[in-house]
Design a protein around this motif. Structure first.
Motif, short mmCIF file in Angstrom:
data_model
loop_
_atom_site.label_atom_id
_atom_site.label_comp_id
_atom_site.label_asym_id
_atom_site.label_seq_id
_atom_site.Cartn_x
_atom_site.Cartn_y
_atom_site.Cartn_z
N ILE A 1 -16.19 -4.24 24.79
CA ILE A 1 -16.49 -3.13 25.70
C ILE A 1 -16.47 -1.82 24.93
O ILE A 1 -17.31 -0.94 25.15
CB ILE A 1 -15.52 -3.11 26.89
N LYS A 2 -15.54 -1.68 24.01
CA LYS A 2 -15.45 -0.46 23.21
C LYS A 2 -16.71 -0.28 22.36
O LYS A 2 -17.27 0.82 22.28
CB LYS A 2 -14.22 -0.51 22.32
N LYS A 3 -17.20 -1.36 21.75
CA LYS A 3 -18.42 -1.29 20.94
C LYS A 3 -19.62 -0.91 21.80
O LYS A 3 -20.45 -0.10 21.39
CB LYS A 3 -18.68 -2.63 20.25
N ILE A 4 -19.70 -1.48 22.98
CA ILE A 4 -20.80 -1.17 23.89
C ILE A 4 -20.71 0.27 24.35
O ILE A 4 -21.71 0.99 24.41
CB ILE A 4 -20.80 -2.13 25.09
N SER A 5 -19.52 0.71 24.65
CA SER A 5 -19.30 2.08 25.11
C SER A 5 -19.71 3.09 24.04
O SER A 5 -20.29 4.13 24.35
CB SER A 5 -17.84 2.26 25.49
N ILE A 6 -19.44 2.78 22.79
CA ILE A 6 -19.83 3.67 21.69
C ILE A 6 -21.35 3.80 21.62
O ILE A 6 -21.88 4.88 21.36
CB ILE A 6 -19.24 3.17 20.35
N LYS A 7 -22.07 2.71 21.88
CA LYS A 7 -23.53 2.75 21.90
C LYS A 7 -24.05 3.68 23.00
O LYS A 7 -25.14 4.22 22.90
CB LYS A 7 -24.11 1.36 22.15
N ALA A 8 -23.27 3.85 24.04
CA ALA A 8 -23.72 4.63 25.20
C ALA A 8 -23.61 6.13 24.99
O ALA A 8 -24.32 6.89 25.65
CB ALA A 8 -22.91 4.23 26.43
N TYR A 9 -22.77 6.59 24.09
CA TYR A 9 -22.57 8.03 23.90
C TYR A 9 -23.86 8.80 23.66
O TYR A 9 -24.09 9.82 24.29
CB TYR A 9 -21.56 8.32 22.79
N PRO A 10 -24.72 8.35 22.75
CA PRO A 10 -25.93 9.15 22.49
C PRO A 10 -27.01 9.03 23.56
O PRO A 10 -27.99 9.77 23.53
CB PRO A 10 -26.43 8.60 21.15
#
Length: 85
Positions: A5-14
């Motif tokens: 979930i953390k990895k996916i969430s990081i993708k969402a920032y930009p």
């Protein structure tokens, strides 16, 4: 699981906000747009207008309708994730 979930969430920032729920709320056009955009797995949605007070209800409806998971939320902007098999 939390690492994923953390990895996916990081993708969402930009990501830019793709869908904005306005005065008419969750109408068929908005549902169609969400469904089309979830092909890429992640989508950012913002609630505007009078629906700000009902945002949690709107988000729950989206989560149920499209079998998504809420992975990130800041105020009225939320990121949904739909797993692609």
């Amino acid at each position: 699981k939390s690492q994923c979930i953390k990895k996916i969430s990081i993708k969402a920032y930009p990501l830019k906000t793709f869908v904005i729920i306005g005065q008419k709320g969750l109408i068929d056009t908005v549902f169609g747009e969400i469904d089309m955009l979830l092909i890429i797995e992640l989508i950012k949605i913002r609630v505007n207008g009078e629906y700000k007070n009902k945002s949690s209800q709107q988000y729950l409806l989206i989560e149920q309708q499209f079998v998504t998971k809420i992975i990130h939320q800041i105020r009225l902007i939320i990121v949904f994730y739909r797993y692609r098999a």
